[in-house]
Design a protein around this motif. Structure first.
Motif, PDB file in Angstrom:
ATOM      1  N   PHE A 125      26.364  48.748  34.167  1.00 37.93           N
ATOM      2  CA  PHE A 125      25.519  47.981  35.079  1.00 37.93           C
ATOM      3  C   PHE A 125      24.368  48.822  35.634  1.00 37.93           C
ATOM      4  O   PHE A 125      23.252  48.320  35.802  1.00 37.93           O
ATOM      5  N   GLY A 126      24.630  50.104  35.919  1.00 45.31           N
ATOM      6  CA  GLY A 126      23.563  50.953  36.438  1.00 45.31           C
ATOM      7  C   GLY A 126      22.484  51.199  35.398  1.00 45.31           C
ATOM      8  O   GLY A 126      21.286  50.967  35.642  1.00 45.31           O
ATOM      9  N   LEU A 127      22.934  51.673  34.217  1.00 50.67           N
ATOM     10  CA  LEU A 127      21.956  51.934  33.149  1.00 50.67           C
ATOM     11  C   LEU A 127      21.314  50.641  32.678  1.00 50.67           C
ATOM     12  O   LEU A 127      20.116  50.596  32.371  1.00 50.67           O
ATOM     13  N   GLY A 128      22.121  49.562  32.645  1.00 49.25           N
ATOM     14  CA  GLY A 128      21.569  48.265  32.245  1.00 49.25           C
ATOM     15  C   GLY A 128      20.493  47.801  33.208  1.00 49.25           C
ATOM     16  O   GLY A 128      19.461  47.236  32.788  1.00 49.25           O
ATOM     17  N   ALA A 129      20.715  48.040  34.504  1.00 45.88           N
ATOM     18  CA  ALA A 129      19.710  47.642  35.496  1.00 45.88           C
ATOM     19  C   ALA A 129      18.423  48.450  35.318  1.00 45.88           C
ATOM     20  O   ALA A 129      17.308  47.903  35.426  1.00 45.88           O
ATOM     21  N   ILE A 130      18.578  49.757  35.032  1.00 45.90           N
ATOM     22  CA  ILE A 130      17.396  50.604  34.812  1.00 45.90           C
ATOM     23  C   ILE A 130      16.610  50.137  33.589  1.00 45.90           C
ATOM     24  O   ILE A 130      15.377  50.036  33.616  1.00 45.90           O
ATOM     25  N   VAL A 131      17.310  49.815  32.496  1.00 40.60           N
ATOM     26  CA  VAL A 131      16.641  49.326  31.283  1.00 40.60           C
ATOM     27  C   VAL A 131      15.947  48.002  31.565  1.00 40.60           C
ATOM     28  O   VAL A 131      14.802  47.771  31.131  1.00 40.60           O
ATOM     29  N   ALA A 132      16.613  47.132  32.324  1.00 40.77           N
ATOM     30  CA  ALA A 132      16.021  45.827  32.627  1.00 40.77           C
ATOM     31  C   ALA A 132      14.751  45.977  33.447  1.00 40.77           C
ATOM     32  O   ALA A 132      13.738  45.294  33.184  1.00 40.77           O
ATOM     33  N   VAL A 133      14.782  46.865  34.438  1.00 37.95           N
ATOM     34  CA  VAL A 133      13.594  47.090  35.266  1.00 37.95           C
ATOM     35  C   VAL A 133      12.461  47.683  34.420  1.00 37.95           C
ATOM     36  O   VAL A 133      11.289  47.303  34.558  1.00 37.95           O
ATOM     37  N   THR A 134      12.817  48.619  33.518  1.00 40.54           N
ATOM     38  CA  THR A 134      11.804  49.231  32.645  1.00 40.54           C
ATOM     39  C   THR A 134      11.156  48.192  31.761  1.00 40.54           C
ATOM     40  O   THR A 134       9.908  48.161  31.591  1.00 40.54           O
ATOM     41  N   VAL A 135      11.949  47.318  31.165  1.00 40.74           N
ATOM     42  CA  VAL A 135      11.413  46.258  30.311  1.00 40.74           C
ATOM     43  C   VAL A 135      10.526  45.322  31.117  1.00 40.74           C
ATOM     44  O   VAL A 135       9.446  44.889  30.663  1.00 40.74           O
ATOM     45  N   TRP A 136      10.959  45.007  32.333  1.00 48.58           N
ATOM     46  CA  TRP A 136      10.177  44.091  33.171  1.00 48.58           C
ATOM     47  C   TRP A 136       8.828  44.699  33.523  1.00 48.58           C
ATOM     48  O   TRP A 136       7.779  44.035  33.477  1.00 48.58           O
ATOM     49  N   ILE A 137       8.841  46.011  33.886  1.00 47.64           N
ATOM     50  CA  ILE A 137       7.578  46.682  34.220  1.00 47.64           C
ATOM     51  C   ILE A 137       6.661  46.719  33.016  1.00 47.64           C
ATOM     52  O   ILE A 137       5.430  46.463  33.111  1.00 47.64           O
ATOM     53  N   ALA A 138       7.221  47.021  31.829  1.00 45.71           N
ATOM     54  CA  ALA A 138       6.409  47.065  30.605  1.00 45.71           C
ATOM     55  C   ALA A 138       5.820  45.699  30.277  1.00 45.71           C
ATOM     56  O   ALA A 138       4.656  45.568  29.860  1.00 45.71           O
ATOM     57  N   ALA A 139       6.621  44.664  30.496  1.00 45.45           N
ATOM     58  CA  ALA A 139       6.140  43.320  30.218  1.00 45.45           C
ATOM     59  C   ALA A 139       5.044  42.916  31.181  1.00 45.45           C
ATOM     60  O   ALA A 139       4.047  42.267  30.792  1.00 45.45           O
ATOM     61  N   LYS A 140       5.162  43.298  32.442  1.00 41.77           N
ATOM     62  CA  LYS A 140       4.119  42.960  33.420  1.00 41.77           C
ATOM     63  C   LYS A 140       2.808  43.673  33.113  1.00 41.77           C
ATOM     64  O   LYS A 140       1.729  43.109  33.276  1.00 41.77           O
ATOM     65  N   SER A 141       2.927  44.951  32.681  1.00 38.18           N
ATOM     66  CA  SER A 141       1.719  45.710  32.394  1.00 38.18           C
ATOM     67  C   SER A 141       0.965  45.134  31.193  1.00 38.18           C
ATOM     68  O   SER A 141      -0.257  45.189  31.127  1.00 38.18           O
ATOM     69  N   ASN A 142       1.718  44.576  30.248  1.00 38.53           N
ATOM     70  CA  ASN A 142       1.074  43.976  29.085  1.00 38.53           C
ATOM     71  C   ASN A 142       0.454  42.625  29.431  1.00 38.53           C
ATOM     72  O   ASN A 142      -0.436  42.161  28.734  1.00 38.53           O
TER      73      ASN A 142
END
Length: 268
Positions: free
Chosen positions: A251-268
């Motif tokens: 859950f911790g690492l999954g949350a970090i990956v999810a936040v990273t993907v979300w930030i990358a998607a917003k920047s695009n």
């Protein structure tokens, strides 16, 4: 004058008590007291025997109505249930007092469920089974107070019980569909009885393995766990460091990956 003196002397001699009168009086008192005590003791013993016999007879009726189908009318067991000779009152009190018996359905092990009998009825069945053959008795209250050595109890629990019940008494899975139940909220008398009777897949811990006082220390440790919840907050079911680490990893690492993907998607 001589006649008067002689008469007075005779009267005086006749008025004196015999030297053995005091001894005889003491003997009469002892015999009377002893006889009264013996009668009282015999009466009390007879009343106690009558009460015990009444319990046994009541227990026999309850057993015949509710248990004989599996364990047999003669308590020698059948294909559906084992013999109960020598299991003692402690085993009956544990199995019936926790609702595991009568068994609702066949399975890997008897599951705890709502109790079907009053404590008096359970005591009567326990008295009946105990009257047939010697076995472990219901423990004394002095070992159930939870006032022993919690530190020693924790050590004993880790050595003898934690491999199945978990170090925090949370329970765990065993082989072939069996499991070690959680010990949270279990009555001290049932914890003690489980140790001396070895229900289900549990080994027997007699007084040579774990003394009565050491059993009391284990009960004290379990009571301490109930009264002192996890100081770290949410304990994740007290399943241990491996499962807790896995929880954090997923859950911790999954949350970090999810936040990273979300930030990358917003920047695009």
């Amino acid at each position: 004058m001589s006649r008067t003196t002689s008469t007075t002397a005779k009267r005086g001699n006749s008025g004196r008590r015999h030297p053995l009168a005091s001894v005889a009086l003491i003997l009469v008192g002892l015999i009377t007291t002893g006889g009264a005590y013996a009668m009282f003791t015999s009466t009390a013993a007879a009343e106690t025997t009558a009460v015990t016999q009444t319990m046994i007879e009541e227990g026999e009726k309850l057993f015949a109505s509710n248990c004989a189908t599996c364990h047999g009318l003669d308590v020698q067991g059948t294909e559906a249930g084992p013999s109960l000779y020598g299991v003692g009152a402690a085993s009956v009190d544990f199995q019936v007092g926790t609702g595991r018996m009568p068994l609702a359905a066949s399975g890997p092990q008897a599951e705890q469920k709502p109790v079907q009998f009053t404590q008096d009825q359970t005591d009567a069945m326990a008295a009946y089974v105990a009257s047939l053959a010697p076995g472990p008795a219901i423990p004394s209250d002095e070992y159930l107070q939870g006032d022993g050595d919690a530190t020693l109890g924790a050590e004993l629990f880790r050595i003898n019980c934690a491999m199945c019940h978990n170090v925090a008494g949370a329970g765990g899975a065993l082989t072939e569909g069996k499991y070690a139940p959680s010990l949270d909220g279990v009555e001290p008398v049932h914890v003690y009885e489980a140790m001396v009777t070895g229900p289900q897949n549990m080994p027997v811990f007699n007084d040579l393995n774990i003394s009565p006082q050491e059993k009391a220390d284990i009960i004290t440790y379990l009571k301490y766990l109930e009264d002192n919840p996890s100081p770290g907050g949410f304990d994740l079911g007290s399943l241990g460091p491996v499962s807790e680490g896995l929880f954090v990893w997923i859950f911790g690492l999954g949350a970090i990956v999810a936040v990273t993907v979300w930030i990358a998607a917003k920047s695009n």
